[in-house]
Design a protein around this motif. Structure first.
Motif, short mmCIF file in Angstrom:
data_model
loop_
_atom_site.label_atom_id
_atom_site.label_comp_id
_atom_site.label_asym_id
_atom_site.label_seq_id
_atom_site.Cartn_x
_atom_site.Cartn_y
_atom_site.Cartn_z
N LYS A 108 0.82 -1.24 0.00
CA LYS A 108 0.00 0.00 0.00
C LYS A 108 0.84 1.27 0.00
O LYS A 108 0.50 2.25 -0.65
CB LYS A 108 -0.99 0.03 1.17
N ILE A 161 -9.62 0.42 8.28
CA ILE A 161 -8.73 -0.14 7.26
C ILE A 161 -7.35 -0.46 7.82
O ILE A 161 -6.40 -0.61 7.07
CB ILE A 161 -8.66 0.77 6.01
N ASN A 162 -7.26 -0.55 9.14
CA ASN A 162 -6.02 -1.06 9.72
C ASN A 162 -6.40 -2.13 10.75
O ASN A 162 -7.01 -1.83 11.78
CB ASN A 162 -5.19 0.06 10.36
N GLY A 163 -6.04 -3.37 10.44
CA GLY A 163 -6.43 -4.50 11.29
C GLY A 163 -5.77 -4.43 12.65
O GLY A 163 -6.41 -4.71 13.68
N THR A 164 -4.50 -4.04 12.67
CA THR A 164 -3.76 -3.98 13.94
C THR A 164 -4.44 -2.97 14.88
O THR A 164 -4.67 -3.26 16.06
CB THR A 164 -2.30 -3.54 13.67
N TYR A 191 0.05 -9.33 11.95
CA TYR A 191 -0.86 -8.27 11.48
C TYR A 191 -0.13 -6.95 11.26
O TYR A 191 -0.46 -6.19 10.36
CB TYR A 191 -1.96 -7.99 12.51
N ALA A 192 0.84 -6.68 12.16
CA ALA A 192 1.43 -5.33 12.19
C ALA A 192 2.45 -5.14 11.08
O ALA A 192 3.02 -6.10 10.55
CB ALA A 192 2.08 -5.10 13.55
N GLU A 193 2.68 -3.88 10.72
CA GLU A 193 3.73 -3.53 9.77
C GLU A 193 5.10 -3.77 10.40
O GLU A 193 5.22 -3.83 11.63
CB GLU A 193 3.61 -2.04 9.41
N ASP A 199 1.04 1.48 11.88
CA ASP A 199 -0.31 1.06 12.25
C ASP A 199 -0.91 2.02 13.28
O ASP A 199 -2.00 2.53 13.08
CB ASP A 199 -0.28 -0.36 12.85
N ASP A 204 -0.43 3.72 7.87
CA ASP A 204 -0.88 2.60 7.03
C ASP A 204 -2.32 2.85 6.54
O ASP A 204 -2.63 2.65 5.36
CB ASP A 204 -0.80 1.30 7.85
N LYS A 208 -3.85 3.44 2.62
CA LYS A 208 -5.00 2.71 2.04
C LYS A 208 -6.12 3.68 1.65
O LYS A 208 -6.75 3.53 0.60
CB LYS A 208 -5.51 1.69 3.05
N GLY A 303 -8.78 -8.03 7.69
CA GLY A 303 -8.01 -6.94 7.10
C GLY A 303 -6.52 -7.17 7.08
O GLY A 303 -5.77 -6.36 6.54
N ALA A 304 -6.07 -8.24 7.69
CA ALA A 304 -4.64 -8.54 7.72
C ALA A 304 -4.49 -10.03 8.00
O ALA A 304 -5.47 -10.71 8.31
CB ALA A 304 -3.94 -7.72 8.80
N1 HSE Z 1 -0.55 -3.78 9.17
C1 HSE Z 1 -1.68 -3.87 8.32
C2 HSE Z 1 -2.93 -3.90 9.19
C3 HSE Z 1 -1.59 -5.11 7.48
O1 HSE Z 1 -2.82 -4.15 10.39
O2 HSE Z 1 -4.01 -3.64 8.69
C4 HSE Z 1 -2.62 -5.19 6.39
O3 HSE Z 1 -2.47 -4.16 5.46
#
Ligand code: HSE
Length: 439
Positions: A108, A161-164, A191-193, A199, A204, A208, A303-304
């Motif tokens: 992204k 739009i951020n799962g974390t 999940y995390a970047e 995040d 992030d 998106k 989402g992740a």
């Molecule tokens: N770090 C991102 C999130 C991964 O937590 O959403 C998915 O793009």
């Protein structure tokens, strides 16, 4: 396998981390179903990785010495870029395009920051750069907006739009867990970047949202103009007061069309607790899209994570394989709108955006402060929707005063907050969280 008369399509996977590993496994496990959809077998011709992934059985798969060997491999027709980051990924994708290869990416940051350059180059070379996995993990929201909603004038998009971040907020609210502890778990779950501040500080989500706004409104990618605020300063006190007022706090990305320009903003947001999206918890993402013809729609899913994101990568691969024999001029445009038909309507600064606001004021426990606060708001034409005053706190004797306003321009609430903070009866900074009804 091997049931099609045409040769298999050969793909190269760069990166075998969470998403790369998931893509490898899904391609292997569902090879037959995928080939029946694509009309050709999809073969992993080569992988390039920094370290092996214990979740993948790569025995028999050729390994490249590095990603550039893979993009220069004449056998590889589609490069799957899953290394993340911006500079090496940009170089890699540009080289792949230059070599006439199609690209599938989940990156992204790369698309939000360098997408315009990459798509221009891809058009020149007649290749596709597909990026479904870049937004909202496994939810096919790019395809839904770009193709499924192509008849609409889209009014707004709002999403978790951020799962974390959603995982952290949900665990804090439901189980009272500490921020740092939940973040560690999100990292362990993949999940995390790589840099988790992306995040928790909303970067992030802003990447998106930039992509979503572009395909929703037909505007160039303008990540640098997105307003970005994360969840790291949210307190459990505000989460509790929001609940008491009938709201839930979610970290949202919001892109909205207005007469003066487009709003593009990421921040914690109070939304009514009974909205479907307010009840999307954990690593789940949800994106609402409001179009003039369709009304409001809601797309929800993981989402992740390894396989949910792989689901989107593999769907892109199938799309690319199907489109390989089509005339490049007649393919779905990368950003939904024809590249020479993008709108120059501006992105608005946050001061010109409009929202309702939750304000928490720490007041000294003496008469008249609430009246002064109400006067400050009424002098600026700001209506109060609700008001809540709590008992004085034992530790400091201060009275938390919570207000929810009607919709107003941000610069107007900025002025009101500055005036409140200057009152003798108000202590410290006023906490401000935006409120959206999403109806
Ligand atoms: N770090 C991102 C999130 C991964 O937590 O959403 C998915 O793009």
């Amino acid at each position: 396998m091997g049931s099609f008369s045409v040769k298999p399509v050969k793909v190269g996977i760069c990166g075998l981390g969470t998403v790369g590993g998931g893509t490898f496994n899904v391609l292997k496990r569902n090879a037959e179903e995928i080939a029946r959809r694509a009309g050709r077998d999809i073969e992993i011709a080569q992988i390039a990785m920094r370290s092996s992934n214990p979740k993948c059985d790569i025995a028999g798969t050729p390994i490249a010495a590095d990603v550039f060997e893979l993009v220069d491999n004449p056998e590889v027709e589609v490069v799957v870029e899953l290394i993340g980051g911006c500079s090496l990924a940009r170089e890699l994708v540009l080289k792949a395009i230059d070599n006439g290869k199609h690209v599938v990416t989940a990156n992204k940051a790369l698309i939000a920051v360098h997408g315009d350059e990459l798509f221009a180059k891809a058009r020149e070379k007649g290749v596709i750069v597909a990026f479904e996995a870049a937004v909202a993990g496994g939810i096919p929201v790019i395809k839904a907006i770009r193709e499924g909603l192509a008849g609409n004038r889209i009014n707004w998009v709002a999403g978790i739009i951020n799962g974390t971040g959603n995982f952290i907020l949900s665990e804090m609210r439901e189980k009272g867990r500490a921020f740092a502890d939940v973040l560690k778990e999100a990292q362990a779950l993949g999940y995390a970047e790589a840099d988790p501040t992306f995040d928790v500080e909303g970067i992030d989500a802003a990447h998106k949202l930039t992509i979503l706004a572009s395909i929703a409104f037909g505007i160039p990618l303008q990540f640098d103009k997105a307003y970005t605020e994360g969840i790291s300063r949210l307190t459990s006190a505000d989460v509790g007061y929001a609940e008491a007022l009938g709201y839930r706090i979610k970290h949202l990305g919001i892109a909205r069309r207005t007469a003066e320009g487009f709003e593009l903003r990421v921040h914690p947001t109070l939304i009514p607790a009974d909205r479907l999206i307010a009840n999307v918890n954990g690593v789940m993402n949800a994106v609402m899209v409001n179009g003039d013809a369709v009304g409001s729609t809601l797309f929800c899913g993981a989402g992740a994570g390894m396989e949910p994101t792989a689901s989107a990568v593999v769907a892109d691969l199938v799309d690319v394989v199907r489109a390989m024999t089509s005339d490049p001029e007649n393919r779905v445009p990368h950003l939904a709108f024809q590249p020479d038909a993008l709108s120059a309507h501006p992105i608005l600064p946050i001061s010109s955006c409009e929202s309702a606001y939750y304000l928490r004021i720490q007041a000294k426990d003496h008469p008249g402060v609430l009246a002064q606060v109400a006067t400050i708001l009424s002098e600026r034409g700001i209506n109060i929707e609700s008001i809540m005053q709590k008992e004085a706190e034992e530790h400091d004797g201060l009275v938390p005063m919570i207000l929810v306003t009607h919709r107003v321009r941000e610069r107007c609430i900025d002025e009101a907050i500055a005036a409140m903070e200057a009152l003798e009866g108000v202590v410290g900074k006023v906490v401000r969280i935006r409120v959206e009804q999403l109806n």
